[in-house]
Design an enzyme around this catalytic site. Structure first.
Site, short mmCIF file in Angstrom:
data_model
loop_
_atom_site.label_atom_id
_atom_site.label_comp_id
_atom_site.label_asym_id
_atom_site.label_seq_id
_atom_site.Cartn_x
_atom_site.Cartn_y
_atom_site.Cartn_z
N CYS A 79 2.02 5.43 7.70
CA CYS A 79 2.39 5.61 6.23
C CYS A 79 2.40 4.40 5.15
O CYS A 79 2.56 3.68 5.49
CB CYS A 79 4.13 6.17 6.28
SG CYS A 79 4.64 6.63 4.52
N CYS A 82 5.60 3.57 3.63
CA CYS A 82 6.08 2.41 4.76
C CYS A 82 5.67 1.12 4.65
O CYS A 82 6.16 0.20 4.78
CB CYS A 82 6.14 3.15 6.09
SG CYS A 82 6.99 4.82 6.31
#
Length: 770
Positions: A79, A82
Site C-alpha cells: 500500500c 502505508c
C-alpha cells in the site's frame, strides 16, 4: 630455471584457490537468502524500530489482558499510503518510548498470507488502520478504531492521550493519573505518596503539556508530576502563578517551590543538589517551547501590540505615514497566514483604509475599525498579548521585538511561496512601518541604514528571504552582550547547528561559511504556514463573544450620553437663562430636612450658598424668584387679591395695558443697575405684577415711592423688612443660633469674670492675715 617455474606455479595455484573461495561464499549467501526470504525484514518495520511486530504466535499475548494499552497499525506492505505513513509511525515510536510502561505501539502486515486471518478477525478492511486496545482487553475485543487520525507526531501524541483518558477501571498500573489535582490533594500529597519530589504543571484546560509531561516522566523514580488548571484559585493564589503553562517543583528537603515557566530554562543552572532533578523537569516541561517552531500566538500578539499599542501613540496619521500604514495592511491581508476570524477583520480594515478620501487619519477612527464597530460578521482581533516562543526569562526581555522579526520572516516566506511579482513588496512595507511607527527610534534608524545599504540588491542576486535573514544575523551580532540581551536566549548566528547542520560549512582555510541554498530551504520550512503551531491560541468563539460584549457596552454608554444630552437641551429650552441654576442643583446631593419640610408645606426654600457680604453685593436670586413664586401662590394669593382693591386710594391704579409695561421694566432696570440683584420680569397681567412686587418685598430690595405703596400692602412683611436687609441671605435659623450663641458666650464671660474676681479677693484676704 626450475625454481622460477615452481614459484610461478605456486602463484597461479593461490589465485585459483582464492577465486574458488569467493565463489563458494557467494553461493552459500545466495542459498541462505533463497531459503529464508523473510528473515531479513518483516514488512515495513523491524524490531529495531521499537515497534512490536505482531504474528499469529504473539498476537494473543500482546493484546489480550495486557497491563499496558496498545496501539496497532494494520497495514499492507504494497500500500502506497502505508509506505508513506511508516516514517511517521517510526518517529512516533521513538518519541513516546518513555510511555512504554503504560502504552506501546505495534504493527502487523496484512499482506502476509500468514497474517490474513488475524486482520480479518479484527474487521480490518482498509489500510492503514489504527486501533487502540485498552489495558486488560478481553479476547473478543476488536479495539477502538482511529477515525481521521492525524498524520504528524504531535497530533498523534494528543490523540493517544485522549484515548488513554477513556480508560475506566482497571487503569493501567504503570500510568499515573492524568486528571487535574486539587489543593487538598497537593497539601496532603507527601503523606500518601512515597516520592521525594513533586512537579506541578499549571496550565489551561485545553493544554496537553501537563499530560505529556506526566507520561514522559514515567521512568523517573522518586518524582511525581501532577497537573493543575488555572481555575484552581487556591493553589494559583498561594504560589503566585501568573504564566500558563508553568512548572513548580517542590523539593521537600528545602521545603520550597522552584518556579520554572515553560518558556525558559533558567532554573536548570541551580546547585548540584537539585540540578539533576530540575534538569529532568526542564527537559520535559520545555516541550511546550520548541525553539525550532513558530507559534501563531506570537504572531497574533505582535499584531495586537503593533495595531493597538504602537499605532495608538500617533494621534493623527497623515501624509507618507498614512501611505505606509496602508501598505502595511495590504501586505498583512495578502500574506499573513492567520485564522479566518483575524483575516476577516484585517480585510475589512484594509478596505476601509483604501476607500477613505481624507488626507489624514485619527487613531480614534482606526481604533473603531479595529474594534469592529461596523460589526463585520465573524471578524475579531486578539485583545491581549500571549507570548510563547518569544517569551523571555524576564518580562522586559524578548517579547515584541522577537515577535516583529518572526512576523517579518513569515511574511517574506509566504510572499515567496505565493510567487509575488514584486520581490521588494514585503520588505519595503516593513521598512516604511519601522521608519514611521516602530517605538524604538534608534532601532528604526539602524534598520533604515541597513536598508539603504543593501536593499537595492534584493531581486537581483539575493531573495527577500535571505536578505532579511542576513540582516537579522547582523543585528544579532551587533546586540550580542548588550543589556537588552536575554542571558537565557543569547544573540547567536541563526540557525544554530543543532537546528540545521547542513546550513553550516567550512572553507578550505578553516573558516565558517553559510550554505545559502540549505539556509533558504530551512527558512522556507521553518516559517511556512504548515509549520506554524496553533497551541495556546484563544478560541475564536471567545474572541467574538468578548468583542460583542464590548460593543454592546459601548453602545449602551453612548445611548446614555445621548439621553442625558437631550434632557439638558430640553431643560434649556423650557427654562431659558436657568442653566447655571440647574447645574448648581445637580451638584447638591443632600438638602436640609427643614427646607424639605418647608417646601412640602408651601414655604420658600432657603438658599444653601454662602452669602457674599463684601461690598453688600447680593448673589443672583434666580432661586429665590422661582421659589417665592410658589411661596406667594400658596400663602398670599388671597391676601394679594384683597389688597389690590385697597390699593387704589393710596397708590395710583395700574392697568393691564401694555403701555404701562415700559415703566415697570425701567424700574427693574434701575434696581439692577444699583446692584440689588434684580432681574427684568415681563408680567402679562396684574397678577404677574403683584407677584413681582411680592418677590421684591420678600427679598428686601425695594426702593422709591412705588415700593412704599407696596410695603403698605403687606404690613407683616414691612415689620420684618429690617431682618431681610440685615440677614443678607442668612436664614432665620442662622440668626437665631447667632443670638443664642452670643447670649451664652456673654453669660459664660460674666461667670468667669465673677469667679476670678472672688478668687482674687480671697487671696488678698489670706495674705493680709498675720
Amino acid at each position: 630455471m626450475a625454481r622460477r617455474c615452481c614459484r610461478a606455479t605456486s602463484r597461479s595455484t593461490a589465485k585459483i584457490y582464492a577465486k574458488l573461495r569467493e565463489s563458494f561464499i557467494s553461493t552459500i549467501f545466495l542459498f541462505v537468502c533463497l531459503l529464508f526470504p523473510f528473515t531479513t525484514k518483516a514488512g515495513l518495520y523491524t524490531a529495531s524500530d521499537q515497534i512490536v511486530i505482531l504474528t499469529p504466535d504473539n498476537v494473543d499475548s500482546v493484546l489480550v489482558n495486557s497491563t499496558a494499552a496498545m496501539v496497532v497499525e494494520f497495514y499492507a506492505s504494497w500500500c502506497g499510503h502505508c509506505i508513506a505513513f511508516s516514517p511517521v509511525w517510526k518517529s512516533l515510536a521513538r518519541d513516546i518510548k518513555e510511555w512504554k510502561p503504560a502504552m506501546d505501539l505495534a504493527a502487523i502486515d496484512c499482506a502476509n498470507p500468514v497474517n490474513i486471518p488475524i486482520c480479518s478477525g479484527f474487521d480490518v478492511k482498509g489500510y492503514p488502520t489504527l486501533k487502540f486496545f485498552h489495558a486488560y482487553s478481553k479476547a473478543d475485543s476488536k479495539g477502538q478504531v482511529f477515525k481521521a487520525f492525524p498524520r504528524d507526531v504531535r497530533g498523534l501524541r494528543h490523540k493517544l492521550i485522549d484515548l488513554m483518558e477513556t480508560h475506566k477501571d482497571p487503569w493501567p498500573p504503570a500510568c499515573p493519573p492524568l486528571e487535574t489535582a486539587s489543593k487538598v490533594e497537593i497539601d496532603n500529597f507527601f503523606d500518601t505518596n512515597n516520592v521525594e519530589h513533586l512537579a506541578l504543571i499549571f496550565e489551561m484546560s485545553n493544554s496537553y503539556v501537563g499530560r505529556e509531561v506526566i507520561l514522559d516522566m514515567l521512568q523517573y523514580e522518586n518524582l511525581a508530576v501532577r497537573r493543575v488548571l488555572n481555575t484552581e484559585e487556591g493553589l494559583v493564589t498561594k504560589l503566585g502563578v501568573t504564566d500558563f503553562p508553568s512548572c513548580y517543583l517542590y523539593y521537600p528537603i528545602f521545603g520550597i517551590f522552584f518556579q520554572k515557566t515553560c518558556y525558559s530554562v533558567y532554573h536548570c543552572n541551580l546547585g548540584d543538589s537539585v540540578r539533576k532533578m530540575l534538569t529532568c523537569v526542564c527537559v520535559c516541561v520545555c516541550v511546550c517551547h520548541i525553539r525550532s517552531r513558530v507559534y501563531m500566538a506570537d504572531l497574533e500578539s505582535t499584531l495586537y501590540y503593533s495595531l493597538r499599542v504602537e499605532l495608538a501613540a500617533h494621534t493623527v496619521i497623515k501624509g507618507e505615514a498614512l501611505s505606509a500604514l496602508q501598505e502595511y495592511f495590504t501586505v498583512l491581508v495578502k500574506y499573513f497566514p492567520g485564522r479566518p476570524v483575524v483575516m476577516n477583520l484585517l480585510k475589512s480594515v484594509a478596505t476601509w483604509l483604501k476607500d477613505r478620501k481624507d488626507s489624514e487619519l485619527s487613531y480614534s477612527s482606526l481604533k473603531d475599525a479595529l474594534d469592529n464597530t461596523a460589526e463585520v460578521p465573524n471578524a475579531a482581533l486578539p485583545d491581549s498579548v500571549r507570548w510563547v516562543g518569544c517569551q523571555g526569562s524576564k518580562p522586559h526581555f524578548r517579547g515584541y521585538p522577537c515577535g516583529m522579526w518572526t512576523l517579518f520572516h513569515v511574511l517574506t516566506v509566504q510572499a515567496k511561496e505565493a510567487a509575488s511579482k514584486d520581490p521588494q513588496e514585503v520588505i519595503q512595507a516593513m521598512r516604511l512601518y519601522v521608519y514611521y511607527f516602530f517605538g524604538c527610534r534608534e532601532c528604526a534608524t539602524h534598520f533604515e541604514n541597513m536598508a539603504m545599504e543593501s536593499m537595492s540588491q534584493v531581486g537581483t542576486w539575493i531573495t527577500p528571504v535571505l536578505w532579511l535573514w542576513s540582516r537579522h544575523n547582523q543585528v544579532n551580532n551587533r546586540l550580542a552582550g548588550a543589556p537588552s540581551e536575554d542571558p537565557r536566549f543569547p544573540k547567536i548566528q541563526w540557525p544554530p547547528p543543532e537546528l540545521c547542520p547542513s546550513c553550516h560549512g567550512v572553507k578550505p582555510t578553516g573558516e565558517h561559511t553559510w550554505q545559502q541554498e540549505e539556509v533558504l530551504a530551512f527558512l522556507h520550512t521553518h516559517f511556512s504556514s504548515e509549520h506554524l503551531l496553533s497551541d495556546y491560541l484563544e478560541e475564536e468563539g471567545q474572541l467574538l463573544s468578548r468583542q460583542k460584549e464590548s460593543l454592546v457596552a459601548r453602545q449602551n454608554q453612548e445611548a446614555k450620553r445621548g439621553t442625558e444630552r437631550r434632557a439638558r437641551d430640553t431643560m434649556s429650552e423650557l427654562l431659558p437663562g436657568q442653566e447655571e441654576v440647574k447645574e448648581e442643583e445637580e451638584e447638591e446631593e443632600e438638602e436640609d430636612e427643614e427646607e424639605e419640610e418647608g417646601i412640602k408645606a408651601g414655604g420658600p426654600r432657603q438658599p444653601h450658598r454662602k452669602p457674599s457680604v463684601v461690598g453688600l453685593k447680593l448673589r443672583p436670586v434666580q432661586d429665590e424668584i422661582v421659589d417665592l413664586d410658589s411661596f406667594v401662590d400658596h400663602h398670599y394669593k388671597a391676601k394679594a387679591l384683597r389688597a389690590a382693591a385697597a390699593m387704589s386710594s393710596r397708590v395710583r391704579t395700574r392697568t393691564l395695558q401694555r403701555q404701562e409695561e415700559p415703566r415697570l421694566r425701567a424700574s427693574l432696570e434701575q434696581g439692577t443697575r444699583l446692584g440689588l440683584g434684580l432681574e427684568p420680569v415681563e408680567p402679562d397681567d396684574l397678577l404677574g405684577q403683584r407677584n413681582m412686587l411680592q418677590k421684591r418685598i420678600l427679598t428686601g430690595q425695594y426702593m422709591g415711592s412705588e415700593e412704599e405703596g407696596a410695603l403698605e400692602m403687606y404690613p407683616r412683611l414691612n415689620k420684618r423688612q429690617w431682618m431681610s436687609l440685615l440677614s443678607v441671605g442668612f436664614s432665620r435659623l442662622d440668626i437665631s443660633l447667632c443670638v443664642i450663641l452670643y447670649f451664652l458666650s456673654s453669660t459664660c464671660l460674666l461667670a468667669m469674670y465673677l469667679f476670678f474676681k472672688n478668687r482674687l479677693q480671697l487671696r488678698r484676704t489670706k495674705v493680709a492675715l498675720p
